[in-house]
Design a protein around this motif. Sequence first.
Motif, PDB file in Angstrom:
ATOM      1  N   ASP A  12     -23.632 -27.267 -73.935  1.00 58.22           N
ATOM      2  CA  ASP A  12     -22.906 -26.130 -73.960  1.00 58.22           C
ATOM      3  C   ASP A  12     -21.752 -26.045 -75.001  1.00 58.22           C
ATOM      4  O   ASP A  12     -20.977 -26.755 -75.116  1.00 58.22           O
ATOM      5  CB  ASP A  12     -22.237 -25.871 -72.547  1.00 58.22           C
ATOM      6  CG  ASP A  12     -21.605 -24.391 -72.503  1.00 58.22           C
ATOM      7  OD1 ASP A  12     -21.560 -23.772 -73.475  1.00 58.22           O
ATOM      8  OD2 ASP A  12     -21.175 -24.194 -71.387  1.00 58.22           O
ATOM      9  N   PRO A  13     -22.175 -24.995 -76.010  1.00 54.96           N
ATOM     10  CA  PRO A  13     -20.952 -24.781 -77.083  1.00 54.96           C
ATOM     11  C   PRO A  13     -19.576 -24.530 -76.815  1.00 54.96           C
ATOM     12  O   PRO A  13     -18.722 -24.639 -77.259  1.00 54.96           O
ATOM     13  CB  PRO A  13     -21.715 -23.825 -78.049  1.00 54.96           C
ATOM     14  CG  PRO A  13     -22.480 -23.133 -77.231  1.00 54.96           C
ATOM     15  CD  PRO A  13     -22.939 -24.015 -76.194  1.00 54.96           C
ATOM     16  N   ALA A  14     -19.680 -23.828 -75.524  1.00 50.06           N
ATOM     17  CA  ALA A  14     -18.216 -23.590 -74.929  1.00 50.06           C
ATOM     18  C   ALA A  14     -17.535 -24.833 -74.401  1.00 50.06           C
ATOM     19  O   ALA A  14     -16.135 -24.821 -74.354  1.00 50.06           O
ATOM     20  CB  ALA A  14     -18.271 -22.712 -73.629  1.00 50.06           C
ATOM     21  N   LEU A  15     -17.958 -26.099 -74.398  1.00 49.67           N
ATOM     22  CA  LEU A  15     -17.246 -27.192 -73.892  1.00 49.67           C
ATOM     23  C   LEU A  15     -16.290 -27.607 -75.085  1.00 49.67           C
ATOM     24  O   LEU A  15     -15.413 -28.525 -74.918  1.00 49.67           O
ATOM     25  CB  LEU A  15     -18.299 -28.219 -73.775  1.00 49.67           C
ATOM     26  CG  LEU A  15     -19.130 -27.994 -72.190  1.00 49.67           C
ATOM     27  CD1 LEU A  15     -20.394 -29.229 -72.122  1.00 49.67           C
ATOM     28  CD2 LEU A  15     -18.184 -27.900 -71.219  1.00 49.67           C
ATOM     29  N   PHE A  17     -14.295 -25.983 -76.557  1.00 46.14           N
ATOM     30  CA  PHE A  17     -12.882 -25.202 -76.224  1.00 46.14           C
ATOM     31  C   PHE A  17     -12.159 -26.157 -75.243  1.00 46.14           C
ATOM     32  O   PHE A  17     -12.817 -26.372 -74.069  1.00 46.14           O
ATOM     33  CB  PHE A  17     -13.088 -23.866 -75.850  1.00 46.14           C
ATOM     34  CG  PHE A  17     -13.785 -22.763 -76.805  1.00 46.14           C
ATOM     35  CD1 PHE A  17     -13.114 -22.511 -77.970  1.00 46.14           C
ATOM     36  CD2 PHE A  17     -14.925 -22.199 -76.695  1.00 46.14           C
ATOM     37  CE1 PHE A  17     -13.645 -21.911 -79.111  1.00 46.14           C
ATOM     38  CE2 PHE A  17     -15.844 -21.857 -77.480  1.00 46.14           C
ATOM     39  CZ  PHE A  17     -15.052 -21.262 -78.844  1.00 46.14           C
ATOM     40  N   ASP A  18     -10.808 -26.011 -75.411  1.00 43.73           N
ATOM     41  CA  ASP A  18      -9.989 -26.850 -74.405  1.00 43.73           C
ATOM     42  C   ASP A  18      -9.653 -25.802 -73.332  1.00 43.73           C
ATOM     43  O   ASP A  18      -8.903 -24.810 -73.585  1.00 43.73           O
ATOM     44  CB  ASP A  18      -8.613 -27.111 -75.139  1.00 43.73           C
ATOM     45  CG  ASP A  18      -7.805 -27.872 -74.228  1.00 43.73           C
ATOM     46  OD1 ASP A  18      -8.044 -28.395 -73.014  1.00 43.73           O
ATOM     47  OD2 ASP A  18      -6.554 -28.045 -74.387  1.00 43.73           O
TER      48      ASP A  18
END
Length: 124
Positions: A12-15, A17-18
């Motif tokens: 998941d590309p959103a992973l 993000f902190d």
Amino acid sequence: MPPDPFADDPDDPALAFDDDEPDEAGPPMSAQEREELVADLSDLAVYQALLEPRGVRGIVVDCGECEEPHYHDWALLAASLEQLLQDGNMRPHEPAFDPDPSAYVTWEYCRGYADGVTASENAL
């Protein structure tokens, strides 16, 4: 909300993000704010019943942030207000696509129209 297409996906590309910081939640809704919101929902149902048969599609609101009018269909506005009542915030939503400004009225217009209908019914 629609389901997340990347749910349980290790790629998941959103992973990237902190996400250690919790979502900012505003202060809890006061009893007075809750009452006003319930009253707005009730008023909205009346406005829709009076104006939808006349071709009005919903309400236009001037946005203070982007300084542009936002057009809300009756159902979308009701759903947003109900969500605010339940969750304390509203999720972002897509703006109306190419709305006809003549099919939307302001909240103040709705209030005045309803008051006029009530006054004329009471005069009979």
